[in-house]
Design a protein around this motif. Structure first.
Motif, PDB file in Angstrom:
ATOM      1  N   ALA A 145       0.827  -1.208   0.000  1.00 14.96           N
ATOM      2  CA  ALA A 145       0.000   0.000   0.000  1.00 14.96           C
ATOM      3  C   ALA A 145       0.862   1.260   0.000  1.00 14.96           C
ATOM      4  O   ALA A 145       0.575   2.213  -0.737  1.00 14.96           O
ATOM      5  N   MET A 146       1.905   1.249   0.791  1.00 17.17           N
ATOM      6  CA  MET A 146       2.767   2.438   0.884  1.00 17.17           C
ATOM      7  C   MET A 146       3.447   2.749  -0.456  1.00 17.17           C
ATOM      8  O   MET A 146       3.794   3.906  -0.701  1.00 17.17           O
ATOM      9  N   ALA A 147       3.597   1.756  -1.313  1.00 15.34           N
ATOM     10  CA  ALA A 147       4.223   1.959  -2.617  1.00 15.34           C
ATOM     11  C   ALA A 147       3.195   2.204  -3.721  1.00 15.34           C
ATOM     12  O   ALA A 147       3.578   2.455  -4.869  1.00 15.34           O
ATOM     13  N   ASP A 148       1.923   2.163  -3.418  1.00 13.56           N
ATOM     14  CA  ASP A 148       0.868   2.286  -4.417  1.00 13.56           C
ATOM     15  C   ASP A 148       0.429   3.748  -4.564  1.00 13.56           C
ATOM     16  O   ASP A 148      -0.046   4.353  -3.598  1.00 13.56           O
ATOM     17  N   PRO A 149       0.565   4.342  -5.749  1.00 15.98           N
ATOM     18  CA  PRO A 149       0.222   5.756  -5.929  1.00 15.98           C
ATOM     19  C   PRO A 149      -1.245   6.089  -5.636  1.00 15.98           C
ATOM     20  O   PRO A 149      -1.541   7.153  -5.086  1.00 15.98           O
ATOM     21  N   GLU A 150      -2.155   5.189  -5.993  1.00 20.41           N
ATOM     22  CA  GLU A 150      -3.575   5.457  -5.758  1.00 20.41           C
ATOM     23  C   GLU A 150      -3.882   5.471  -4.253  1.00 20.41           C
ATOM     24  O   GLU A 150      -4.601   6.339  -3.756  1.00 20.41           O
ATOM     25  N   TRP A 151      -3.306   4.523  -3.519  1.00 16.30           N
ATOM     26  CA  TRP A 151      -3.499   4.456  -2.073  1.00 16.30           C
ATOM     27  C   TRP A 151      -2.876   5.690  -1.412  1.00 16.30           C
ATOM     28  O   TRP A 151      -3.456   6.285  -0.502  1.00 16.30           O
ATOM     29  N   GLN A 152      -1.698   6.096  -1.873  1.00 12.40           N
ATOM     30  CA  GLN A 152      -1.030   7.285  -1.340  1.00 12.40           C
ATOM     31  C   GLN A 152      -1.865   8.543  -1.574  1.00 12.40           C
ATOM     32  O   GLN A 152      -1.967   9.399  -0.688  1.00 12.40           O
ATOM     33  N   ALA A 153      -2.458   8.661  -2.756  1.00 13.70           N
ATOM     34  CA  ALA A 153      -3.274   9.845  -3.071  1.00 13.70           C
ATOM     35  C   ALA A 153      -4.495   9.918  -2.166  1.00 13.70           C
ATOM     36  O   ALA A 153      -4.866  11.010  -1.685  1.00 13.70           O
ATOM     37  N   LEU A 154      -5.113   8.774  -1.893  1.00 17.04           N
ATOM     38  CA  LEU A 154      -6.259   8.767  -0.978  1.00 17.04           C
ATOM     39  C   LEU A 154      -5.822   9.171   0.431  1.00 17.04           C
ATOM     40  O   LEU A 154      -6.525   9.897   1.128  1.00 17.04           O
ATOM     41  N   GLY A 155      -4.654   8.711   0.842  1.00 21.97           N
ATOM     42  CA  GLY A 155      -4.137   9.091   2.157  1.00 21.97           C
ATOM     43  C   GLY A 155      -3.905  10.589   2.271  1.00 21.97           C
ATOM     44  O   GLY A 155      -4.217  11.198   3.298  1.00 21.97           O
ATOM     45  N   ALA A 156      -3.382  11.187   1.217  1.00 23.79           N
ATOM     46  CA  ALA A 156      -3.154  12.637   1.220  1.00 23.79           C
ATOM     47  C   ALA A 156      -4.481  13.384   1.288  1.00 23.79           C
ATOM     48  O   ALA A 156      -4.607  14.387   2.006  1.00 23.79           O
ATOM     49  N   GLU A 157      -5.480  12.894   0.588  1.00 27.06           N
ATOM     50  CA  GLU A 157      -6.795  13.522   0.621  1.00 27.06           C
ATOM     51  C   GLU A 157      -7.431  13.370   2.007  1.00 27.06           C
ATOM     52  O   GLU A 157      -8.017  14.310   2.550  1.00 27.06           O
ATOM     53  N   GLN A 158      -7.291  12.188   2.563  1.00 28.77           N
ATOM     54  CA  GLN A 158      -7.877  11.934   3.881  1.00 28.77           C
ATOM     55  C   GLN A 158      -7.198  12.762   4.978  1.00 28.77           C
ATOM     56  O   GLN A 158      -7.831  13.137   5.967  1.00 28.77           O
ATOM     57  N   ALA A 159      -5.925  13.082   4.797  1.00 24.75           N
ATOM     58  CA  ALA A 159      -5.194  13.869   5.794  1.00 24.75           C
ATOM     59  C   ALA A 159      -5.812  15.248   6.006  1.00 24.75           C
ATOM     60  O   ALA A 159      -5.596  15.869   7.050  1.00 24.75           O
ATOM     61  N   ARG A 160      -6.615  15.705   5.062  1.00 28.41           N
ATOM     62  CA  ARG A 160      -7.272  17.009   5.203  1.00 28.41           C
ATOM     63  C   ARG A 160      -8.518  16.940   6.089  1.00 28.41           C
ATOM     64  O   ARG A 160      -9.028  17.980   6.507  1.00 28.41           O
ATOM     65  N   VAL A 161      -9.035  15.733   6.356  1.00 26.66           N
ATOM     66  CA  VAL A 161     -10.254  15.612   7.169  1.00 26.66           C
ATOM     67  C   VAL A 161     -10.041  14.802   8.449  1.00 26.66           C
ATOM     68  O   VAL A 161     -10.871  14.856   9.355  1.00 26.66           O
ATOM     69  N   VAL A 162      -8.952  14.051   8.519  1.00 28.49           N
ATOM     70  CA  VAL A 162      -8.634  13.265   9.721  1.00 28.49           C
ATOM     71  C   VAL A 162      -7.563  14.031  10.498  1.00 28.49           C
ATOM     72  O   VAL A 162      -6.484  14.304   9.976  1.00 28.49           O
ATOM     73  N   LEU A 163      -7.885  14.366  11.738  1.00 27.93           N
ATOM     74  CA  LEU A 163      -6.986  15.188  12.542  1.00 27.93           C
ATOM     75  C   LEU A 163      -5.837  14.386  13.129  1.00 27.93           C
ATOM     76  O   LEU A 163      -4.746  14.906  13.310  1.00 27.93           O
ATOM     77  N   ASN A 164      -6.086  13.109  13.461  1.00 28.70           N
ATOM     78  CA  ASN A 164      -5.001  12.226  13.911  1.00 28.70           C
ATOM     79  C   ASN A 164      -5.414  10.767  13.775  1.00 28.70           C
ATOM     80  O   ASN A 164      -6.598  10.450  13.691  1.00 28.70           O
ATOM     81  N   ASN A 165      -4.408   9.910  13.713  1.00 31.69           N
ATOM     82  CA  ASN A 165      -4.578   8.468  13.569  1.00 31.69           C
ATOM     83  C   ASN A 165      -3.800   7.750  14.659  1.00 31.69           C
ATOM     84  O   ASN A 165      -2.708   8.198  15.034  1.00 31.69           O
ATOM     85  N   ARG A 166      -4.341   6.642  15.103  1.00 32.70           N
ATOM     86  CA  ARG A 166      -3.603   5.761  16.013  1.00 32.70           C
ATOM     87  C   ARG A 166      -3.897   4.329  15.591  1.00 32.70           C
ATOM     88  O   ARG A 166      -5.048   3.976  15.355  1.00 32.70           O
ATOM     89  N   VAL A 167      -2.864   3.514  15.486  1.00 31.17           N
ATOM     90  CA  VAL A 167      -3.024   2.111  15.124  1.00 31.17           C
ATOM     91  C   VAL A 167      -2.714   1.254  16.338  1.00 31.17           C
ATOM     92  O   VAL A 167      -1.698   1.465  17.017  1.00 31.17           O
ATOM     93  N   GLU A 168      -3.586   0.282  16.586  1.00 31.49           N
ATOM     94  CA  GLU A 168      -3.357  -0.701  17.637  1.00 31.49           C
ATOM     95  C   GLU A 168      -3.434  -2.079  16.990  1.00 31.49           C
ATOM     96  O   GLU A 168      -4.230  -2.299  16.078  1.00 31.49           O
TER      97      GLU A 168
END
Length: 101
Positions: A72-95
């Motif tokens: 996923a980290m190497a996939d341009p489409e997944w990366q673009a969605l992450g950049a878009e989501q960063a504008r609406v998600v204030l923080n992330n935590r993974v468990e």
């Protein structure tokens, strides 16, 4: 060893419609990359406020999780969605939890 991944996101309170639209666009991309199906929750009562999104997935192994995330980290489409989501998600935590039964 089976695992459960839990992603906890604090969503901008004015951006839920955008967040849900982005999640819909993530679905086919993540399916293509080999992510297992997710369960999604929005906090209602509890430790998190109502602008909290929880996304859970069960993984067959830590290796499967790591390989898929690397793809996923190497996939341009997944990366673009992450950049878009960063504008609406204030923080992330993974468990990560080990599934015992």
């Amino acid at each position: 060893m089976k695992l459960m991944e839990r992603l906890i996101q604090k969503v901008d309170r004015t951006s839920w419609a955008k967040k849900l639209a982005i999640e819909k666009r993530y679905e086919p991309v993540e399916a293509r990359l080999g992510f297992p199906p997710s369960r999604r929750y929005r906090s209602w009562i509890g430790a998190h406020d109502t602008n909290t999104r929880v996304i859970e997935r069960d993984w067959s192994s830590l290796e499967a999780y790591l390989i898929t995330v690397d793809k996923a980290m190497a996939d341009p489409e997944w990366q673009a969605l992450g950049a878009e989501q960063a504008r609406v998600v204030l923080n992330n935590r993974v468990e990560i939890y080990r599934i015992e039964s």
